[in-house]
Design a protein around this motif. Structure first.
Motif, short mmCIF file in Angstrom:
data_model
loop_
_atom_site.label_atom_id
_atom_site.label_comp_id
_atom_site.label_asym_id
_atom_site.label_seq_id
_atom_site.Cartn_x
_atom_site.Cartn_y
_atom_site.Cartn_z
N SER A 99 -12.51 7.13 11.51
CA SER A 99 -11.21 7.67 11.92
C SER A 99 -11.31 8.41 13.24
O SER A 99 -10.42 8.32 14.09
CB SER A 99 -10.66 8.63 10.87
N VAL A 159 -5.95 0.03 13.86
CA VAL A 159 -4.77 0.08 12.99
C VAL A 159 -3.70 1.05 13.47
O VAL A 159 -2.72 1.27 12.76
CB VAL A 159 -5.18 0.44 11.53
N ASP A 178 -0.85 5.58 12.53
CA ASP A 178 -0.54 5.69 11.10
C ASP A 178 -1.73 5.26 10.24
O ASP A 178 -2.04 5.88 9.23
CB ASP A 178 0.70 4.87 10.74
N GLY A 179 -2.40 4.20 10.64
CA GLY A 179 -3.59 3.75 9.92
C GLY A 179 -4.72 4.75 10.01
O GLY A 179 -5.44 4.99 9.04
N THR A 224 -6.36 6.65 6.87
CA THR A 224 -7.82 6.59 6.68
C THR A 224 -8.41 7.99 6.62
O THR A 224 -9.26 8.29 5.78
CB THR A 224 -8.48 5.79 7.82
#
Length: 145
Positions: A90, A98, A101-102, A106
């Motif tokens: 992350s 991603v 938001d991904g 995560t």
């Protein structure tokens, strides 16, 4: 301080830093929407996320290393490694894969895994089994097994 106290401190430090990581991911977007980012600009960049890694990583490695040798609980190790991997990804490369938001999802999932792994490690090391092992080690060093 003995290793048990250091490990306990590392577990609580890991819980605090992982929680701070999760809170950071939740609060920063709210602060940006409200338009009050000026006083919190130090917390907005990825630098804050990466700085937390300097606390999370050593605390987890130390706490899980000592704890897993004592209680031999594979779930602490599995959850801890999954959480660490997710937090590291992350903070470094997930955003490019991603989006924000991904990355946020995560980070929240990984921080949750780390908090639970630290809590489980702490509880298992406080259990009677680990206390008995500590006493056996002490008795052996004194010659009273």
């Amino acid at each position: 301080m003995d290793n048990h106290r250091y490990r306990s401190l590392a577990d609580w430090l890991g819980i605090a830093a992982s929680s701070a990581c999760a809170i950071h991911c939740l609060i920063v977007p709210i602060i940006l929407v409200l338009g009050t980012a000026a006083p919190t600009s130090i917390f907005l960049g990825e630098g804050f996320h990466r700085a937390l890694l300097w606390i999370i990583l050593p605390a987890a490695l130390f706490a899980f290393g000592i704890g897993c040798r004592q209680h031999k609980d594979v779930w602490v190790l599995v959850l801890g490694l999954l959480g660490l991997t997710g937090i590291i990804l992350s903070a470094t490369v997930v955003n490019g894969w991603v989006g924000e938001d991904g990355e946020r999802a995560t980070t929240l999932l990984s921080a949750g895994l780390l908090v639970y792994a630290h809590y489980r490690n702490y509880r298992l090391c406080r259990s009677a089994q680990c206390a008995d092992d500590k006493e056996k080690i002490y008795d052996a060093s004194v010659g009273q097994q």
